[in-house]
Motif scaffolding. Structure first.
Motif, PDB file in Angstrom:
ATOM      1  N   TRP A 210     -20.309  82.973 -15.719  1.00  0.00           N
ATOM      2  CA  TRP A 210     -20.681  83.719 -16.923  1.00  0.00           C
ATOM      3  C   TRP A 210     -21.010  85.184 -16.637  1.00  0.00           C
TER       4      TRP A 210
ATOM      5  N   ALA B  23     -27.430  85.729 -31.960  1.00  0.00           N
ATOM      6  CA  ALA B  23     -27.557  85.303 -30.561  1.00  0.00           C
ATOM      7  C   ALA B  23     -29.025  85.143 -30.168  1.00  0.00           C
TER       8      ALA B  23
ATOM      9  N   ASN C 215     -23.763  90.413 -25.605  1.00  0.00           N
ATOM     10  CA  ASN C 215     -23.327  90.653 -26.978  1.00  0.00           C
ATOM     11  C   ASN C 215     -22.857  92.072 -27.293  1.00  0.00           C
TER      12      ASN C 215
ATOM     13  N   THR D 140     -19.360  92.450 -25.911  1.00  0.00           N
ATOM     14  CA  THR D 140     -18.449  91.540 -26.599  1.00  0.00           C
ATOM     15  C   THR D 140     -18.108  92.075 -27.978  1.00  0.00           C
TER      16      THR D 140
ATOM     17  N   ASN E 234     -22.677  83.026 -32.171  1.00  0.00           N
ATOM     18  CA  ASN E 234     -23.018  84.400 -31.802  1.00  0.00           C
ATOM     19  C   ASN E 234     -21.889  85.361 -32.152  1.00  0.00           C
ATOM     20  N   TYR E 235     -20.655  84.879 -32.032  1.00  0.00           N
ATOM     21  CA  TYR E 235     -19.489  85.744 -32.192  1.00  0.00           C
ATOM     22  C   TYR E 235     -18.982  85.804 -33.625  1.00  0.00           C
TER      23      TYR E 235
ATOM     24  N   GLU F  42     -21.190  76.448 -25.159  1.00  0.00           N
ATOM     25  CA  GLU F  42     -20.119  77.195 -25.827  1.00  0.00           C
ATOM     26  C   GLU F  42     -20.033  76.838 -27.306  1.00  0.00           C
TER      27      GLU F  42
ATOM     28  N   THR G 152     -22.952  78.802 -28.850  1.00  0.00           N
ATOM     29  CA  THR G 152     -22.809  80.267 -28.811  1.00  0.00           C
ATOM     30  C   THR G 152     -21.599  80.761 -29.585  1.00  0.00           C
TER      31      THR G 152
ATOM     32  N   SER H  28     -24.454  84.679 -22.863  1.00  0.00           N
ATOM     33  CA  SER H  28     -23.823  85.059 -24.123  1.00  0.00           C
ATOM     34  C   SER H  28     -24.695  86.060 -24.876  1.00  0.00           C
TER      35      SER H  28
END
Length: 426
Positions: A401, A313, A348, A351, A267-268, A261, A264, A344
């Motif tokens: 997940w 990502a 994507n 998300t 990634n966001y 986490e 990742t 994750s």
């Protein structure tokens, strides 16, 4: 100015600032990992509570930015000034409340998660120190949102850079020179945020003679803040329940999940940066009565966000084993981290949609819709599906997940369909 340039002018500094803020957590996790798996697991569990606080402040900041941008679009300076001071007042009050909760009830909250005694002790120490000083994170977040709404996003970004460099330096000294462990890392985090807050306050150059506080309270701000904060609260409180499920898989998996986490989070960052721009630009267009621009802004935001998130990502996924190896050489923890990184990456696009359409609704001044979507998605889909897939069917962390991706898919579709219907009415 093209829509893409408009979005990127606001999104890139916000993106860098988000990355810098997350780097503070990465530095903390890395240095604490040198103390041991119990320490990194403890900080991970405590950070799930801290993340709830941070999420509430981000929601508050987004709401403030939305209303300030809208009033600027309306060219109403008096309303803009009132929104600024009301935002600061709410941040201070909320921060003091959360700080007291951390100090007085933090250990009791952590005990409910059912972690091992040693992990709980480590968690409660970190939560008491960082949570007790949460005021400075709250003020930095609100000050940054105000500056972005005023068209000064780089100032907040530069201060975040200074705070992160300070945190890295002070945390390293605390661990390697003074051997203060978790307490030293937590103290360095609070001190660096305090310094960042003071710099931002000076840079904003607010004239205290212009203080205007809405009495008894600013209804317009509260009507946006409460559901936006509620949406983040439902999300992060649900994350705590998810951690309680992950705990069933053992301390090594908890540590691996925490490391995954941590990695990742990057990634966001593009999506969160573009979402920040989306809130401000949609609200400004609404205030300026340029409603025809909203559709093109939202569409451009989604594709920019998705493209950038996939690039980041993909890099994290490609170098996942090496990055995880920086934190631990425990094989089970490494495997757990790679599970997080894989799902994750795969999730994507949905998300990104969830982030952008949540921001769109906030920019439109209608924060209740994301609240409904998140409450159902998290508490009905993610938690129940995570328990069923992860524990009942024995899929372990992968099941948790998979449920996360299903939750984001639901929210993306729901918010998109409702948005299309809403735009026909304005």
């Amino acid at each position: 100015m093209t829509k893409t340039k408009q979005i990127l002018n606001l999104a890139l500094p916000a993106m860098v600032e988000n990355i810098l803020q997350m780097l503070m957590g990465v530095v903390d996790s890395y240095l604490v990992a040198q103390v041991g798996l119990v320490a990194v697991s403890g900080v991970s569990v405590a950070n799930n509570i801290i993340t709830i606080y941070q999420a509430i402040f981000i929601a508050l900041g987004a709401s403030c930015a939305s209303l300030i941008a809208k009033s600027l679009g309306q060219k109403d300076s008096q309303k803009t000034n009132r929104f600024i001071w009301d935002s600061i007042l709410i941040t201070v009050g909320l921060s003091l409340l959360l700080g007291l909760i951390s100090l007085l009830a933090g250990k009791s909250i952590l005990n409910l998660l059912g972690t091992e005694a040693a992990v709980t002790e480590a968690s409660s120490l970190y939560l008491a120190l960082v949570g007790g000083g949460i005021l400075f994170l709250g003020l930095m977040t609100t000050f940054g949102s105000i500056l972005r709404a005023q068209g000064k996003p780089r100032l907040s970004m530069n201060v975040s850079l200074i705070a992160n460099l300070l945190n890295a330096l002070l945390s390293a000294c605390a661990v390697y020179i003074f051997h203060w462990g978790i307490a030293g890392v937590a103290g360095a985090t609070v001190l660096s945020r305090l310094i960042g807050t003071l710099i931002l306050w000076q840079a904003m150059q607010l004239d205290r003679k212009t203080i205007q506080i809405t009495k008894p309270f600013n209804r317009e701000l509260f009507n946006l803040v409460l559901p936006a904060a509620g949406e983040r609260l439902m999300m992060r409180a649900g994350d705590v329940v998810i951690i309680a499920i992950v705990v069933k898989f053992g301390t090594e998996v908890v540590a691996g999940n925490a490391i995954g986490e941590t990695l990742t989070q990057f990634n966001y960052m593009p999506g969160m940066g573009v979402a920040t721009a989306t809130v401000i630009l949609v609200a400004h267009s609404l205030g300026s009565q340029k409603k025809e621009e909203i559709r093109s802004l939202v569409a451009a935001s989604y594709w920019i966000s998705t493209g950038l998130m996939i690039l980041v990502a993909g890099a994290v996924f490609l170098f996942g084993p090496q990055l995880t190896g920086l934190f631990t050489d425990n094989s089970r923890a490494v495997d757990a981290s790679m599970v997080v990184i894989l799902y994750s990456f795969m999730g994507n696009p949905v998300t990104s949609g969830t982030l952008i359409y949540t921001a769109t609704w906030q920019g439109l001044g209608e924060a209740k819709m994301p609240f409904y979507a998140t409450t159902f998605g998290m508490w009905v889909i993610r938690i129940f599906a995570g328990y069923f897939l992860g524990i009942s069917l024995g899929l372990g962390l992968a099941g948790v997940w998979i449920a996360t991706v299903l939750d984001n898919l639901f929210r993306f579709i729901f918010l998109y369909i409702r948005y299309q219907k809403y735009m026909k009415t304005i």
